[in-house]
Design a protein around this motif. Structure first.
Motif, PDB file in Angstrom:
ATOM      1  N   VAL A 141       5.351   9.563  -1.335  1.00 43.63           N
ATOM      2  CA  VAL A 141       5.006   8.567  -0.321  1.00 43.63           C
ATOM      3  C   VAL A 141       5.947   7.384  -0.476  1.00 43.63           C
ATOM      4  O   VAL A 141       6.302   7.001  -1.592  1.00 43.63           O
ATOM      5  CB  VAL A 141       3.546   8.078  -0.482  1.00 43.63           C
ATOM      6  N   GLY A 142       6.353   6.807   0.658  1.00 43.12           N
ATOM      7  CA  GLY A 142       7.156   5.594   0.621  1.00 43.12           C
ATOM      8  C   GLY A 142       6.403   4.437   1.254  1.00 43.12           C
ATOM      9  O   GLY A 142       5.714   4.611   2.262  1.00 43.12           O
ATOM     10  N   LEU A 143       6.497   3.275   0.645  1.00 45.83           N
ATOM     11  CA  LEU A 143       6.036   2.022   1.252  1.00 45.83           C
ATOM     12  C   LEU A 143       7.299   1.191   1.417  1.00 45.83           C
ATOM     13  O   LEU A 143       7.682   0.433   0.533  1.00 45.83           O
ATOM     14  CB  LEU A 143       5.006   1.324   0.360  1.00 45.83           C
ATOM     15  N   VAL A 160      12.461   4.338  11.073  1.00 45.04           N
ATOM     16  CA  VAL A 160      13.087   5.570  11.567  1.00 45.04           C
ATOM     17  C   VAL A 160      13.940   6.154  10.447  1.00 45.04           C
ATOM     18  O   VAL A 160      15.012   5.629  10.127  1.00 45.04           O
ATOM     19  CB  VAL A 160      13.959   5.310  12.813  1.00 45.04           C
ATOM     20  N   TRP A 161      13.427   7.224   9.832  1.00 45.60           N
ATOM     21  CA  TRP A 161      14.157   7.937   8.792  1.00 45.60           C
ATOM     22  C   TRP A 161      14.084   9.430   9.093  1.00 45.60           C
ATOM     23  O   TRP A 161      13.034   9.930   9.511  1.00 45.60           O
ATOM     24  CB  TRP A 161      13.561   7.654   7.411  1.00 45.60           C
ATOM     25  N   PRO A 162      15.174  10.158   8.904  1.00 50.49           N
ATOM     26  CA  PRO A 162      15.189  11.595   9.228  1.00 50.49           C
ATOM     27  C   PRO A 162      14.123  12.370   8.463  1.00 50.49           C
ATOM     28  O   PRO A 162      13.902  12.130   7.267  1.00 50.49           O
ATOM     29  CB  PRO A 162      16.601  12.038   8.806  1.00 50.49           C
ATOM     30  N   ASP A 163      13.457  13.279   9.158  1.00 49.45           N
ATOM     31  CA  ASP A 163      12.475  14.190   8.554  1.00 49.45           C
ATOM     32  C   ASP A 163      11.295  13.462   7.932  1.00 49.45           C
ATOM     33  O   ASP A 163      10.667  13.965   7.006  1.00 49.45           O
ATOM     34  CB  ASP A 163      13.141  15.087   7.494  1.00 49.45           C
ATOM     35  N   GLN A 164      11.000  12.263   8.427  1.00 51.15           N
ATOM     36  CA  GLN A 164       9.894  11.484   7.882  1.00 51.15           C
ATOM     37  C   GLN A 164       8.896  11.114   8.973  1.00 51.15           C
ATOM     38  O   GLN A 164       9.272  10.843  10.110  1.00 51.15           O
ATOM     39  CB  GLN A 164      10.411  10.194   7.237  1.00 51.15           C
ATOM     40  N   ILE A 165       7.620  11.119   8.593  1.00 49.21           N
ATOM     41  CA  ILE A 165       6.570  10.538   9.424  1.00 49.21           C
ATOM     42  C   ILE A 165       6.380   9.103   8.956  1.00 49.21           C
ATOM     43  O   ILE A 165       6.208   8.857   7.758  1.00 49.21           O
ATOM     44  CB  ILE A 165       5.248  11.313   9.283  1.00 49.21           C
ATOM     45  N   SER A 166       6.432   8.147   9.866  1.00 50.09           N
ATOM     46  CA  SER A 166       6.308   6.735   9.503  1.00 50.09           C
ATOM     47  C   SER A 166       5.151   6.100  10.261  1.00 50.09           C
ATOM     48  O   SER A 166       4.972   6.345  11.455  1.00 50.09           O
ATOM     49  CB  SER A 166       7.602   5.975   9.825  1.00 50.09           C
ATOM     50  N   GLN A 167       4.371   5.293   9.554  1.00 44.24           N
ATOM     51  CA  GLN A 167       3.273   4.540  10.157  1.00 44.24           C
ATOM     52  C   GLN A 167       3.460   3.068   9.817  1.00 44.24           C
ATOM     53  O   GLN A 167       3.572   2.700   8.649  1.00 44.24           O
ATOM     54  CB  GLN A 167       1.921   5.034   9.631  1.00 44.24           C
ATOM     55  N   ILE A 168       3.475   2.224  10.842  1.00 40.17           N
ATOM     56  CA  ILE A 168       3.673   0.801  10.616  1.00 40.17           C
ATOM     57  C   ILE A 168       2.467   0.212   9.884  1.00 40.17           C
ATOM     58  O   ILE A 168       1.318   0.511  10.210  1.00 40.17           O
ATOM     59  CB  ILE A 168       3.904   0.051  11.950  1.00 40.17           C
ATOM     60  N   LEU A 169       2.733  -0.589   8.877  1.00 39.92           N
ATOM     61  CA  LEU A 169       1.677  -1.297   8.157  1.00 39.92           C
ATOM     62  C   LEU A 169       1.631  -2.757   8.592  1.00 39.92           C
ATOM     63  O   LEU A 169       0.586  -3.265   8.982  1.00 39.92           O
ATOM     64  CB  LEU A 169       1.918  -1.208   6.647  1.00 39.92           C
ATOM     65  N   ARG A 216       7.200  12.840   3.953  1.00 42.72           N
ATOM     66  CA  ARG A 216       8.015  13.892   4.537  1.00 42.72           C
ATOM     67  C   ARG A 216       7.208  14.719   5.542  1.00 42.72           C
ATOM     68  O   ARG A 216       6.023  14.983   5.335  1.00 42.72           O
ATOM     69  CB  ARG A 216       8.575  14.803   3.437  1.00 42.72           C
ATOM     70  N   THR A 217       7.865  15.097   6.621  1.00 43.63           N
ATOM     71  CA  THR A 217       7.238  15.931   7.641  1.00 43.63           C
ATOM     72  C   THR A 217       6.656  17.195   7.012  1.00 43.63           C
ATOM     73  O   THR A 217       7.318  17.874   6.229  1.00 43.63           O
ATOM     74  CB  THR A 217       8.272  16.329   8.715  1.00 43.63           C
ATOM     75  N   GLY A 218       5.394  17.475   7.330  1.00 40.64           N
ATOM     76  CA  GLY A 218       4.729  18.651   6.797  1.00 40.64           C
ATOM     77  C   GLY A 218       4.029  18.430   5.478  1.00 40.64           C
ATOM     78  O   GLY A 218       3.385  19.346   4.953  1.00 40.64           O
ATOM     79  N   ARG A 219       4.132  17.201   4.920  1.00 38.48           N
ATOM     80  CA  ARG A 219       3.511  16.916   3.619  1.00 38.48           C
ATOM     81  C   ARG A 219       2.283  16.019   3.741  1.00 38.48           C
ATOM     82  O   ARG A 219       1.660  15.675   2.747  1.00 38.48           O
ATOM     83  CB  ARG A 219       4.530  16.235   2.697  1.00 38.48           C
ATOM     84  N   GLY A 220       1.914  15.667   4.954  1.00 36.11           N
ATOM     85  CA  GLY A 220       0.813  14.732   5.140  1.00 36.11           C
ATOM     86  C   GLY A 220      -0.535  15.259   4.698  1.00 36.11           C
ATOM     87  O   GLY A 220      -1.431  14.481   4.360  1.00 36.11           O
ATOM     88  N   ASP A 221      -0.712  16.591   4.696  1.00 35.17           N
ATOM     89  CA  ASP A 221      -1.998  17.171   4.314  1.00 35.17           C
ATOM     90  C   ASP A 221      -2.077  17.534   2.836  1.00 35.17           C
ATOM     91  O   ASP A 221      -3.108  18.041   2.383  1.00 35.17           O
ATOM     92  CB  ASP A 221      -2.275  18.424   5.157  1.00 35.17           C
ATOM     93  N   VAL A 270      -1.177  13.101  -1.288  1.00 38.69           N
ATOM     94  CA  VAL A 270      -0.552  12.267  -0.259  1.00 38.69           C
ATOM     95  C   VAL A 270      -1.609  11.768   0.717  1.00 38.69           C
ATOM     96  O   VAL A 270      -1.630  10.587   1.098  1.00 38.69           O
ATOM     97  CB  VAL A 270       0.545  13.052   0.488  1.00 38.69           C
ATOM     98  N   ALA A 271      -2.512  12.653   1.115  1.00 37.62           N
ATOM     99  CA  ALA A 271      -3.534  12.300   2.101  1.00 37.62           C
ATOM    100  C   ALA A 271      -4.466  11.202   1.590  1.00 37.62           C
ATOM    101  O   ALA A 271      -4.788  10.258   2.324  1.00 37.62           O
ATOM    102  CB  ALA A 271      -4.334  13.545   2.482  1.00 37.62           C
ATOM    103  N   VAL A 272      -4.901  11.307   0.323  1.00 37.69           N
ATOM    104  CA  VAL A 272      -5.844  10.305  -0.186  1.00 37.69           C
ATOM    105  C   VAL A 272      -5.167   8.949  -0.352  1.00 37.69           C
ATOM    106  O   VAL A 272      -5.775   7.900  -0.103  1.00 37.69           O
ATOM    107  CB  VAL A 272      -6.495  10.754  -1.515  1.00 37.69           C
ATOM    108  N   PHE A 273      -3.896   8.957  -0.753  1.00 35.35           N
ATOM    109  CA  PHE A 273      -3.193   7.677  -0.918  1.00 35.35           C
ATOM    110  C   PHE A 273      -2.919   7.047   0.441  1.00 35.35           C
ATOM    111  O   PHE A 273      -3.072   5.833   0.611  1.00 35.35           O
ATOM    112  CB  PHE A 273      -1.887   7.884  -1.679  1.00 35.35           C
ATOM    113  N   ARG A 274      -2.522   7.859   1.417  1.00 42.51           N
ATOM    114  CA  ARG A 274      -2.277   7.338   2.765  1.00 42.51           C
ATOM    115  C   ARG A 274      -3.548   6.715   3.336  1.00 42.51           C
ATOM    116  O   ARG A 274      -3.519   5.609   3.889  1.00 42.51           O
ATOM    117  CB  ARG A 274      -1.790   8.468   3.677  1.00 42.51           C
TER     118      ARG A 274
END
Length: 306
Positions: free
Chosen positions: A149-151, A157-166, A281-286, A290-294
């Motif tokens: 996970v990245g904060l 906008v980063w390649p192959d990444q899902i991003s959510q604004i905080l 990373r795309t496909g790693r959200g579940d 990763v899910a609990v930290f998000r």
């Protein structure tokens, strides 16, 4: 179950010597003395009751040349397979251990000012999740270096990444309350002429831009103290060295504690680098960790915005 096996160091010494047919070279591989390898092999031969090497005297060598006996050949092949299996098992276990760790890449100032004061709540509610925090200013380095996970600070906008604004970042001038207790007045932007400007060079919005938007004239926007890290610039302000132009998110906790204040009203400039994002990373959200930290991060952000 009890196993009738010779000591492991003896087996390891023999296997190393059998590969290179030299006690001296085996000793170098094992980081021991040639004498230690020779004695270990002799002890193993005594234990087994057979010779594992034929020692051939040579006029050109100070030591004996080695040649595997039939028994030595049998044992060497078996040990090589066994040690290979052990090595693979160790690698697998170590990889499993790494997989159990949630690695979070975080912008340094966000880690210090936002994540650290709140992380105890995640640890308390998810004691089974082991965490590694890596601070970095380089989003590309973070997102492609084995992080879960990245904060991160950027445009989201980063390649192959899902991003959510905080948080969208807004730049504000702040200082220590002590600065205005013992120094010149600081009731309006023009009063900055009497104070030291603290520059955070990690930000794209500069004092020059802020002063222009505030309509302030007669102040050299380049004067003062310059720091290449936001954390250092904020620490300078906390120590009463001047007024820093910093992101609202980065200083919010210090504002809440009263350690920093916004001495006057002024233009609230959005940082041109946009804000702080949660990324994965795309496909790693579940993936469970990763899910609990998000979910925890988004809940913390929601509580802060209430």
């Amino acid at each position: 179950m009890s196993r009738r096996l010779p000591p492991l160091p003896q087996l390891r010494s023999f296997e190393a010597a059998a590969q290179v047919l030299s006690f001296k070279k085996a000793a170098q591989d094992l980081n021991v003395t040639p004498s230690a390898v020779s004695h270990a092999v002799l002890a193993l031969e005594d234990y087994l009751g057979v010779k594992l090497f034929h020692r051939i005297a040579s006029a050109k060598r100070k030591d004996h040349a080695l040649m595997l006996s039939d028994a030595g050949n049998i044992l060497q092949h078996s040990l090589m397979r066994s040690f290979d299996d052990i090595e693979e098992a160790v690698k697998s276990v170590m990889a499993q251990g790494a997989a159990d760790i949630l690695t979070v890449a975080c912008a340094p100032i966000f880690a210090k000012s936002w994540l650290m004061p709140r992380l105890h709540r995640f640890v308390a509610t998810h004691p089974d999740v082991n965490i590694r925090i890596n601070s970095t200013l380089n989003p590309s380095e973070s997102l492609y270096g084995g992080f879960d996970v990245g904060l991160m600070y950027g445009r989201g906008v980063w390649p192959d990444q899902i991003s959510q604004i905080l948080f969208s970042e807004t730049m504000v001038p702040v200082c220590s309350p002590a600065l205005i207790q013992f120094n010149q007045r600081l009731d309006k932007p023009q009063d900055l002429v009497h104070h030291t400007l603290i520059h955070s060079e990690a930000r794209l919005v500069t004092w020059s831009m802020w002063l222009e938007n505030a309509g302030v004239r007669g102040i050299n926007p380049a004067k003062g103290l310059h720091f290449n890290r936001s954390a250092l610039a904020i620490d300078a302000a906390l120590n009463g060295l001047g007024v820093v132009l910093e992101g609202r998110t980065a200083v919010q906790d210090e504002l809440n504690k009263g350690n920093l204040i916004m001495p006057f009203e002024g233009p609230l400039l959005p940082d041109q680098n946009d804000g702080y994002y949660l990324t994965y990373r795309t496909g790693r959200g579940d993936v469970p960790k990763v899910a609990v930290f998000r979910e925890w991060v988004l809940n913390e952000v929601a509580m802060q915005k209430q």
